[in-house]
Each structure stands twice: as structure tokens, then as C-alpha cells.
Design an enzyme around this catalytic site. Structure first.
Site, PDB file in Angstrom:
ATOM      1  N   THR A  23       0.964  -1.048  -0.028  1.00 47.02           N
ATOM      2  CA  THR A  23       0.117  -0.087   0.029  1.00 47.02           C
ATOM      3  C   THR A  23       0.945   1.318  -0.049  1.00 47.02           C
ATOM      4  OG1 THR A  23      -2.159   1.024   0.773  1.00 47.02           O
ATOM      5  CG2 THR A  23      -0.608   0.394   2.485  1.00 47.02           C
ATOM      6  N   CYS A  29      -3.663   7.464   7.732  1.00 45.27           N
ATOM      7  CA  CYS A  29      -4.096   6.297   7.644  1.00 45.27           C
ATOM      8  C   CYS A  29      -3.088   5.237   8.162  1.00 45.27           C
ATOM      9  CB  CYS A  29      -4.231   5.808   6.139  1.00 45.27           C
ATOM     10  SG  CYS A  29      -5.452   6.813   5.547  1.00 45.27           S
ATOM     11  N   HIS A  46      -5.856  -0.926   4.679  1.00 44.72           N
ATOM     12  CA  HIS A  46      -5.612   0.239   4.776  1.00 44.72           C
ATOM     13  C   HIS A  46      -6.740   1.240   5.009  1.00 44.72           C
ATOM     14  CE1 HIS A  46      -3.487   3.963   2.095  1.00 44.72           C
ATOM     15  NE2 HIS A  46      -4.647   4.355   3.275  1.00 44.72           N
TER      16      HIS A  46
END
Lengths: 160, 198
Positions: A23, A29, A46
Site C-alpha cells: 500500500t 491512515c 488500509h
């Protein structure tokens, strides 16, 4: 031949050895990485926010609690044994600070807390938490070894 | 809220005028020709933001200004790091290498560029809508674009499934690329459209 599987924002994916999960550009995040080292399978989520808190509709992979439920279900369906699962997490940065603004609502910290709570709830040991700071992270997770490669622009690169 | 095609067209027009002002300001500041794309108005699921900003871990210099007033929102201007270096060099009239990650002078110059761009955008928006709007002190981050944008989107700890924004590409000669986006807060969109009789 291993394939790199990309996990988008508010997304989750699972993989089997020798494939890798990726990711890119985690800010506040958090990337949650879970694997079963014996079966060499795992998954990555994620997440963007802590709790769905009953909000209906929308994308459940956006929130720590609902994303964990989805990820755990899929990892279990691949035959992983819950007692063997291990977790590593990265992200939760604070990219900007505005002078004079209260720091109590830092979303990166709240995300990290929520993820840690979820992992505890499922009884999954958290081996590495590379969280905080004020920089972005791109992560690669090897579901076979559990190696998590964390790349940053100006704060180096490491495998944990 | 649901946005109709007609309202999207109106927003594109706001974007056109605002971004035109911003491009002119940048051109005056740098004494260079700056071209501007026709603005796009996006109402997309946030998962598709990467389609708009490109590769999420590309390093970019991002200037973030909060828009305060009755129609609040967020204005974000970002350049690839190489373009930001060209801008800083043009401003200081030097070609000495500067580290945008650490050089406070360079960072301060970039914030000022963002301030000027956003202020000129807001002047147009205010003239058009009659709603007074003020920019906050600009904040700068030089890092992965995805990481910075997620922090901006999530600042309030909430995120609608659809984000709406006005997106304009700016390009200068030689080799300056930049992108300007304006994200009205949810209630603001209604006010802006209302002020224009829509």
C-alpha cells in the site's frame, strides 16, 4: 514468480506466498498487516478512520473495526489458524501541524489506538507498530516471512 | 448532497475564474508564462483520488490553506518536487541547489506562493458569490502526495464517501507543473450554489 498486490485507500486484500502486499502513501491512515507464518498466507488493510460507530452504508473497509472484521473473515477462509496469526502495523502520522490548534484530536493517533484495540479484541499479538511522526510511508508485506518493508521519502527505509 | 450536472457546470465556472486569477498571480510572481487547463469538477468516491493526483507515493510539495468564512473549505496546491525547486530558484534568482525538505527559506517561499495563489482564487470566489472568504496561514508538507492528501481529507475525523473538488492543472515554461484543488466543505457547496441562484 511473486506478484505484488496493491491495496488502495479504504481497501483490503489477502495473499498467499510468494505474493507481496503493497500500500502506497500512508499518512494518518494505517496499514494493518496480518499473517499466518505456518500457512504463509496473510492480508493487509488500509484503514482511514477509527470506528464505523454504527454509520450505515459507505465502504466498511474505511474504518478500523469494520475493516478488521472483513480482513479476519477472509484470512480465516484461506485456512489460517487464528492462534497463529501475527500483526504488524504502520502509518498514523500527523502530516501538518497548525500553530495554536489543539492536538487532542490527532486522527493518526486515534487510528493507531483503534487498530491496537481491534487486534487485542481478536487476540492477535502486535509485533511491530511503526506509527506516528510527520512523514508518509509506503509498505510492502511478505506474507511468507512476515517481513514488512517500510519506505519513506526522507526518513530512510527499513525492514521490520 | 446530490450534485446535478447543472451545478457541476456552475462549479466549473467558479473554478475557471478562480484558477485564472491564481494563474495570473503565479505568472506575475515568477515573471513567466503560466498556462492553465480547463478546470475539472470531480464528485468521486475518495478511493479514486489516486486517478486524479497520480502515483500516491510520488514526492510533491503541498501547500495547504484552510478557507474560512461562511463557505469554508480547503485549498491545496501541489507541485512535483522538481517543479517546486524551479519555482523557488525563480523567486530567489539563484540556481544553487536547495533542499526543500529542510531549507526554511525555501519552505517559507513556497508557503508564500501558496498564499498568493489561494488568496487570488478566493478573491474571485468572493466576487462571484458575494460570500466573504479568508485564507488561513498556509501549511507546507513535502512528502508522498497520498499521505498528505489523506491527512487533509481526514483532518476532521470524518470522510464522506464522495469527495467533490475543483481541479486545475497549471504549467509554466520551462517545466513547471502544478495542480490546484479546492474542496468545499459540505454545507459550503449549498451556500455557494445558493448565492449564485442555483
Amino acid at each position: 514468480m511473486s506478484v505484488i498486490i496493491t491495496v488502495g485507500m479504504a481497501d483490503y486484500k489477502t495473499a498467499r506466498s510468494p505474493d507481496l502486499l503493497l500500500t502506497a502513501g500512508l499518512g494518518s491512515c494505517i496499514g494493518i498487516c496480518i499473517h499466518d507464518p505456518f500457512l504463509k498466507v496473510g492480508g493487509m488493510a488500509h484503514i482511514m478512520l477509527p470506528m464505523a460507530s454504527g454509520s450505515l452504508g459507505g465502504n466498511p473497509a474505511k474504518y478500523a473495526d469494520t475493516a478488521m472484521a472483513l480482513l479476519m473473515k477472509e484470512i480465516a477462509s484461506m485456512g489460517a489458524n487464528k492462534s497463529r496469526l501475527r500483526a504488524k502495523i504502520a502509518g498514523g502520522a500527523q502530516m501538518f501541524s497548525f500553530p495554536g490548534k489543539p492536538q487532542i484530536l490527532k486522527i493518526g493517533d486515534r487510528n493507531a489506538e483503534a487498530v491496537e484495540l481491534e487486534l487485542k479484541k481478536y487476540g492477535i499479538p502486535l509485533l511491530i507498530a511503526d506509527i506516528g511522526g510527520s512523514f508518509g510511508r509506503t509498505i510492502h508485506f511478505d506474507v511468507a516471512t512476515g517481513d514488512l518493508r517500510i519506505r519513506t521519502i526522507n526518513h530512510g527505509e527499513k525492514v521490520v | 448532497m446530490e450534485v446535478t450536472q447543472f451545478q457541476l457546470d456552475a462549479l466549473r465556472e467558479i473554478g475557471n475564474i478562480g484558477s485564472g486569477n491564481a494563474a495570473t498571480a503565479l505568472s506575475t510572481l515568477l515573471q513567466r508564462r503560466i498556462d492553465m487547463s480547463v478546470p475539472k469538477v470531480w464528485a468521486v468516491p475518495f478511493e479514486q483520488v489516486s486517478d486524479i493526483v497520480g502515483q500516491l507515493d510520488m514526492p510533491q510539495a503541498v501547500i495547504y490553506v484552510k478557507v474560512e468564512g461562511e463557505a469554508s473549505g480547503k485549498a491545496v496546491f501541489f507541485f512535483p518536487v522538481e517543479s517546486a525547486e524551479i519555482v523557488v530558484h525563480a523567486l530567489f534568482g539563484t540556481s544553487e541547489p536547495m533542499d526543500l525538505y529542510t531549507d526554511e527559506m525555501a519552505q517559507s517561499a513556497l508557503k508564500e506562493v501558496g498564499n498568493i495563489l489561494v488568496s487570488s482564487f478566493l478573491v474571485a470566489l468572493t466576487q462571484f458569490s458575494g460570500i466573504p472568504l479568508q485564507p488561513s496561514v498556509p501549511a507546507l508538507a513535502v512528502d508522498m502526495i497520498g499521505a498528505i492528501l489523506d491527512a487533509i481529507f481526514l483532518e476532521e475525523g470524518t470522510l464522506d464517501d464522495t469527495v467533490l473538488f475543483i481541479d486545475t492543472q497549471l504549467s509554466g515554461i520551462p517545466k513547471i507543473e502544478g495542480q490546484f484543488i479546492f474542496l468545499p466543505d459540505e454545507g459550503s457547496l449549498k451556500k455557494l450554489l445558493g448565492a449564485m441562484g442555483l
